[in-house]
Design an enzyme around this catalytic site. Structure first.
Site, PDB file in Angstrom:
ATOM      1  N   GLU A   1      -9.605  -0.635   6.423  1.00  0.00           N
ATOM      2  CA  GLU A   1      -8.437  -1.016   7.220  1.00  0.00           C
ATOM      3  C   GLU A   1      -8.763  -0.931   8.708  1.00  0.00           C
ATOM      4  O   GLU A   1      -8.367  -1.755   9.504  1.00  0.00           O
ATOM      5  CB  GLU A   1      -7.283  -0.079   6.858  1.00  0.00           C
ATOM      6  CG  GLU A   1      -5.951  -0.467   7.471  1.00  0.00           C
ATOM      7  CD  GLU A   1      -4.793   0.348   6.890  1.00  0.00           C
ATOM      8  OE1 GLU A   1      -5.044   1.400   6.295  1.00  0.00           O
ATOM      9  OE2 GLU A   1      -3.641  -0.087   7.062  1.00  0.00           O
TER      10      GLU A   1
ATOM     11  N   SER B   1       1.543   6.535   2.503  1.00  0.00           N
ATOM     12  CA  SER B   1       2.306   7.475   3.342  1.00  0.00           C
ATOM     13  C   SER B   1       3.571   7.962   2.641  1.00  0.00           C
ATOM     14  O   SER B   1       4.214   7.222   1.891  1.00  0.00           O
ATOM     15  CB  SER B   1       2.712   6.811   4.652  1.00  0.00           C
ATOM     16  OG  SER B   1       1.585   6.298   5.305  1.00  0.00           O
TER      17      SER B   1
ATOM     18  N   SER C   1       4.644  -1.308   4.005  1.00  0.00           N
ATOM     19  CA  SER C   1       4.779  -2.679   4.526  1.00  0.00           C
ATOM     20  C   SER C   1       4.839  -3.675   3.376  1.00  0.00           C
ATOM     21  O   SER C   1       4.059  -3.590   2.426  1.00  0.00           O
ATOM     22  CB  SER C   1       3.584  -3.037   5.415  1.00  0.00           C
ATOM     23  OG  SER C   1       3.500  -2.165   6.489  1.00  0.00           O
TER      24      SER C   1
ATOM     25  N   GLN D   1       0.861  -1.201   0.000  1.00  0.00           N
ATOM     26  CA  GLN D   1       0.000   0.000   0.000  1.00  0.00           C
ATOM     27  C   GLN D   1       0.890   1.241   0.000  1.00  0.00           C
ATOM     28  O   GLN D   1       1.534   1.541   1.006  1.00  0.00           O
ATOM     29  CB  GLN D   1      -0.870  -0.025   1.262  1.00  0.00           C
ATOM     30  CG  GLN D   1      -1.728   1.195   1.476  1.00  0.00           C
ATOM     31  CD  GLN D   1      -2.387   1.182   2.863  1.00  0.00           C
ATOM     32  OE1 GLN D   1      -1.993   0.411   3.734  1.00  0.00           O
ATOM     33  NE2 GLN D   1      -3.364   2.023   3.069  1.00  0.00           N
ATOM     34  N   GLY D   2       0.919   1.941  -1.125  1.00  0.00           N
ATOM     35  CA  GLY D   2       1.777   3.130  -1.238  1.00  0.00           C
ATOM     36  C   GLY D   2       0.996   4.406  -0.984  1.00  0.00           C
ATOM     37  O   GLY D   2       0.622   5.116  -1.936  1.00  0.00           O
TER      38      GLY D   2
ATOM     39  N   GLU E   1      -4.357   9.384  18.235  1.00  0.00           N
ATOM     40  CA  GLU E   1      -4.836  10.772  18.372  1.00  0.00           C
ATOM     41  C   GLU E   1      -5.797  11.108  17.237  1.00  0.00           C
ATOM     42  O   GLU E   1      -6.817  11.789  17.442  1.00  0.00           O
ATOM     43  CB  GLU E   1      -3.662  11.761  18.347  1.00  0.00           C
ATOM     44  CG  GLU E   1      -2.723  11.675  19.545  1.00  0.00           C
ATOM     45  CD  GLU E   1      -1.684  10.558  19.416  1.00  0.00           C
ATOM     46  OE1 GLU E   1      -1.747   9.773  18.438  1.00  0.00           O
ATOM     47  OE2 GLU E   1      -0.819  10.465  20.309  1.00  0.00           O
TER      48      GLU E   1
HETATM   49  C1  LIG Z   1       4.394  -0.743  11.218  1.00  0.00           C
HETATM   50  C2  LIG Z   1       3.875   0.289  10.266  1.00  0.00           C
HETATM   51  C3  LIG Z   1       3.441  -0.119   9.019  1.00  0.00           C
HETATM   52  C4  LIG Z   1       2.958   0.827   8.102  1.00  0.00           C
HETATM   53  N1  LIG Z   1       2.593   0.386   6.868  1.00  0.00           N
HETATM   54  C5  LIG Z   1       2.192   1.304   5.949  1.00  0.00           C
HETATM   55  C6  LIG Z   1       1.889   0.883   4.613  1.00  0.00           C
HETATM   56  O1  LIG Z   1       1.951  -0.315   4.269  1.00  0.00           O
HETATM   57  N2  LIG Z   1       1.542   1.823   3.708  1.00  0.00           N
HETATM   58  C7  LIG Z   1       1.438   3.147   4.051  1.00  0.00           C
HETATM   59  O2  LIG Z   1       1.085   3.929   3.179  1.00  0.00           O
HETATM   60  N3  LIG Z   1       1.738   3.586   5.284  1.00  0.00           N
HETATM   61  C8  LIG Z   1       2.113   2.685   6.249  1.00  0.00           C
HETATM   62  N4  LIG Z   1       2.439   3.103   7.515  1.00  0.00           N
HETATM   63  C9  LIG Z   1       2.427   4.540   7.814  1.00  0.00           C
HETATM   64  C10 LIG Z   1       1.312   4.961   8.727  1.00  0.00           C
HETATM   65  O3  LIG Z   1       0.083   5.002   8.062  1.00  0.00           O
HETATM   66  C11 LIG Z   1       1.715   6.343   9.277  1.00  0.00           C
HETATM   67  O4  LIG Z   1       2.850   6.152  10.107  1.00  0.00           O
HETATM   68  C12 LIG Z   1       0.624   6.998  10.059  1.00  0.00           C
HETATM   69  O5  LIG Z   1      -0.407   7.393   9.194  1.00  0.00           O
HETATM   70  C13 LIG Z   1       1.135   8.221  10.840  1.00  0.00           C
HETATM   71  O6  LIG Z   1       1.780   9.108   9.983  1.00  0.00           O
HETATM   72  P1  LIG Z   1       3.253   9.644  10.286  1.00  0.00           P
HETATM   73  O7  LIG Z   1       4.126   8.492  10.614  1.00  0.00           O
HETATM   74  O8  LIG Z   1       3.653  10.530   9.175  1.00  0.00           O
HETATM   75  O9  LIG Z   1       3.118  10.484  11.630  1.00  0.00           O
HETATM   76  P2  LIG Z   1       2.520  11.958  11.766  1.00  0.00           P
HETATM   77  O10 LIG Z   1       1.283  12.079  10.951  1.00  0.00           O
HETATM   78  O11 LIG Z   1       3.620  12.930  11.514  1.00  0.00           O
HETATM   79  O12 LIG Z   1       2.129  11.974  13.289  1.00  0.00           O
HETATM   80  C14 LIG Z   1       3.100  12.175  14.320  1.00  0.00           C
HETATM   81  C15 LIG Z   1       2.355  12.331  15.626  1.00  0.00           C
HETATM   82  O13 LIG Z   1       1.499  13.463  15.560  1.00  0.00           O
HETATM   83  C16 LIG Z   1       0.179  13.089  15.893  1.00  0.00           C
HETATM   84  N5  LIG Z   1      -0.793  13.831  15.095  1.00  0.00           N
HETATM   85  C17 LIG Z   1      -0.789  13.990  13.752  1.00  0.00           C
HETATM   86  N6  LIG Z   1      -1.881  14.690  13.345  1.00  0.00           N
HETATM   87  C18 LIG Z   1      -2.594  14.975  14.477  1.00  0.00           C
HETATM   88  C19 LIG Z   1      -3.819  15.632  14.723  1.00  0.00           C
HETATM   89  N7  LIG Z   1      -4.544  16.155  13.712  1.00  0.00           N
HETATM   90  N8  LIG Z   1      -4.256  15.727  16.004  1.00  0.00           N
HETATM   91  C20 LIG Z   1      -3.539  15.192  17.026  1.00  0.00           C
HETATM   92  N9  LIG Z   1      -2.351  14.547  16.850  1.00  0.00           N
HETATM   93  C21 LIG Z   1      -1.899  14.421  15.595  1.00  0.00           C
HETATM   94  C22 LIG Z   1       0.083  11.618  15.560  1.00  0.00           C
HETATM   95  O14 LIG Z   1      -0.936  10.987  16.301  1.00  0.00           O
HETATM   96  C23 LIG Z   1       1.456  11.127  15.948  1.00  0.00           C
HETATM   97  O15 LIG Z   1       1.511  10.860  17.338  1.00  0.00           O
HETATM   98  C24 LIG Z   1       2.901   2.200   8.456  1.00  0.00           C
HETATM   99  C25 LIG Z   1       3.322   2.607   9.725  1.00  0.00           C
HETATM  100  C26 LIG Z   1       3.812   1.673  10.614  1.00  0.00           C
HETATM  101  C27 LIG Z   1       4.277   2.146  11.964  1.00  0.00           C
END
Ligand SMILES: Cc1cc2nc3c(=O)[nH]c(=O)nc-3n(C[C@H](O)[C@H](O)[C@H](O)COP(=O)(O)OP(=O)(O)OC[C@H]3O[C@@H](n4cnc5c(N)ncnc54)[C@H](O)[C@@H]3O)c2cc1C
Length: 402
Positions: A252, A137, A169, A134-135, A383
């Site tokens: 999901e 993020s 992933s 899934q592309g 959150e």
């Molecule tokens: C094990 C794992 C597998 C994954 N697999 C995939 C995958 O296959 N494909 C894919 O596309 N993505 C994947 N992801 C990515 C995942 O969807 C993102 O990590 C997730 O959406 C959070 O985005 P970010 O990491 O950019 O964190 P950010 O969005 O930068 O968030 C950082 C922190 O800020 C908080 N925050 C952000 N916005 C708000 C808000 N509006 N209000 C309050 N708090 C907020 C968040 O809760 C978090 O604590 C995976 C992540 C993990 C950990």
């Protein structure tokens, strides 16, 4: 490994209980003991072993329950899906290596794909011939997915894609990626997003694995450098990417790995068995502190089961998944984190002289504890789920007052 796949599936008209019994019997007869994490004979299955196992599960009627028969599915309902998930969850068997294909890509292809895409991709997912990633993020777009930058420019009958994904992933083993891109700029927000089914061996794609805290490389950065795909790779209309993405995310959160409460319960049972097997740990089970935490864990598990059951009832009755998926996502991820934290507390004294089962449990829960850190992040952070629940279910004002 060989499995009994020469079987006649029960007629769904005989009821869910019969289907569930079929799942229980088939798993008992076919699941290799080394795939059970709570067995002393456990060893991690190889990718090929997992593929063979999951292909056999599909032939035995334990995958693709709700998919139409014409696309390789079993043409049943979410109720049979749930019945099977309860049995899958009750056993400490490995996570699917293709859940993204079976639980996210498949449903989205069914929803927005062309007839040719459906008949090409769907049977191959269930037969474990293709795995998907899934592309979505990107480094600057996680919770706020509408900020993604990966760009798709149409050139006649094809599209040229440039950009970067992260945390993808299973990217290193996937044959396809369902990729979210945009045709314009970030200022367009959710407008002009396009989704594609991109073969991972297309020239210009580079996968750079990322090592995570549990010492695995289960996700990756994926770079797209002048990747050209035909227009036939487009999933949905050119401007349909955002609504398709939102649909993927709600699936999901609500239905993906529906077995979770039953698996968390199996983990709790494993923890108790491991403690009972070791004289130094057995006493913990008589202490009021551990007992109250175990009782609380069981209550959480039962609540989670009820939430899943009622979500299935609603979906079978035709209600959209919508924001309620956030309740399940928030609840299972936080319940699981507290269970594995409890396990580590209880198993903290395990050492070389502990019982074999206590040592097995210690290894298992150490690993589960590390991976569970990610569970309140992926598929939407806690959150963000709380925000969705506050705004879309409870209709609370969006602005906080001091
Ligand atoms: C094990 C794992 C597998 C994954 N697999 C995939 C995958 O296959 N494909 C894919 O596309 N993505 C994947 N992801 C990515 C995942 O969807 C993102 O990590 C997730 O959406 C959070 O985005 P970010 O990491 O950019 O964190 P950010 O969005 O930068 O968030 C950082 C922190 O800020 C908080 N925050 C952000 N916005 C708000 C808000 N509006 N209000 C309050 N708090 C907020 C968040 O809760 C978090 O604590 C995976 C992540 C993990 C950990």
């Amino acid at each position: 490994m060989s499995f009994d796949t020469n079987i006649t599936l029960p007629d769904p008209a005989t009821g869910r209980a019969v289907y569930r019994q079929h799942a229980r019997d088939w798993l008992a007869a076919n699941l290799p003991e080394h795939m059970l994490a709570d067995s002393l004979n456990w060893r991690a299955p190889t990718l090929d072993e997992s593929i063979d196992w999951e292909a056999a599960m599909h032939k035995a009627g334990l995958a693709g329950m709700t998919w139409p028969v014409q696309y390789g599915g079993h043409g049943l309902t979410l109720r049979e899906h749930l019945a099977v998930n309860k049995e899958v969850g009750a056993l400490m068997m490995p996570e699917s290596v293709s859940s993204i294909g079976k639980e996210l890509a498949g449903p989205i292809i069914m929803a927005v794909g062309t007839e040719e895409q459906k008949s090409t991709f769907l049977p191959r997912i269930l037969a474990m011939q293709d795995m998907w990633c899934q592309g979505f993020s990107e480094p600057e777009a996680g919770s706020d997915l509408a900020r993604l930058r990966t760009r798709a420019v149409q050139e006649g009958d094809s599209w040229r894609i440039n950009g970067q994904k992260i945390w993808t992933s299973g990217a290193a083993k996937a044959q396809y990626c369902f990729l979210l891109t945009r045709t314009g700029t970030v200022a367009d927000k959710h407008r002009g997003m396009v989704m594609f089914a991109v073969p991972m061996n297309t020239p210009g794609i580079r996968v750079a694995p990322i090592r995570s805290i549990d010492d695995k490389e289960s996700f990756a950065e994926v770079f797209f450098d002048n990747v050209v795909v035909p227009d036939s790779a487009r999933l949905g209309a050119p401007d349909e990417g955002w609504s398709a993405a939102i649909r993927v995310l709600s699936i999901e959160r609500a239905t993906n790995r529906m077995y979770r409460p039953w698996r968390v319960e199996a983990e709790l049972t494993f923890l108790i068995r491991a403690c009972k097997s070791d004289p130094a740990l057995a006493g913990l089970l008589s202490g009021s502190h551990a007992r109250s935490r175990i009782g609380a864990a069981q209550a959480e598990i039962d609540g989670l089961k009820g939430l899943i059951e009622s979500a299935v009832d609603q979906m079978v009755a035709g209600a959209p998944i919508g924001a309620r998926g956030s309740l399940s996502k928030l609840y299972w991820s936080e319940t699981h984190q507290s269970l594995v934290a409890l396990a580590l507390d209880m198993l903290g004294g395990v050492g070389p002289k502990s019982s074999p089962l206590a040592r097995r449990a210690h290894d298992y829960f150490n690993n589960a504890y590390l991976f569970a850190r990610a569970e309140t992040i992926y598929a939407g952070a806690s959150e963000v789920q709380r925000d969705i629940i506050a705004q879309r279910i409870l209709n609370l004002p969006t602005e906080l007052q001091a």
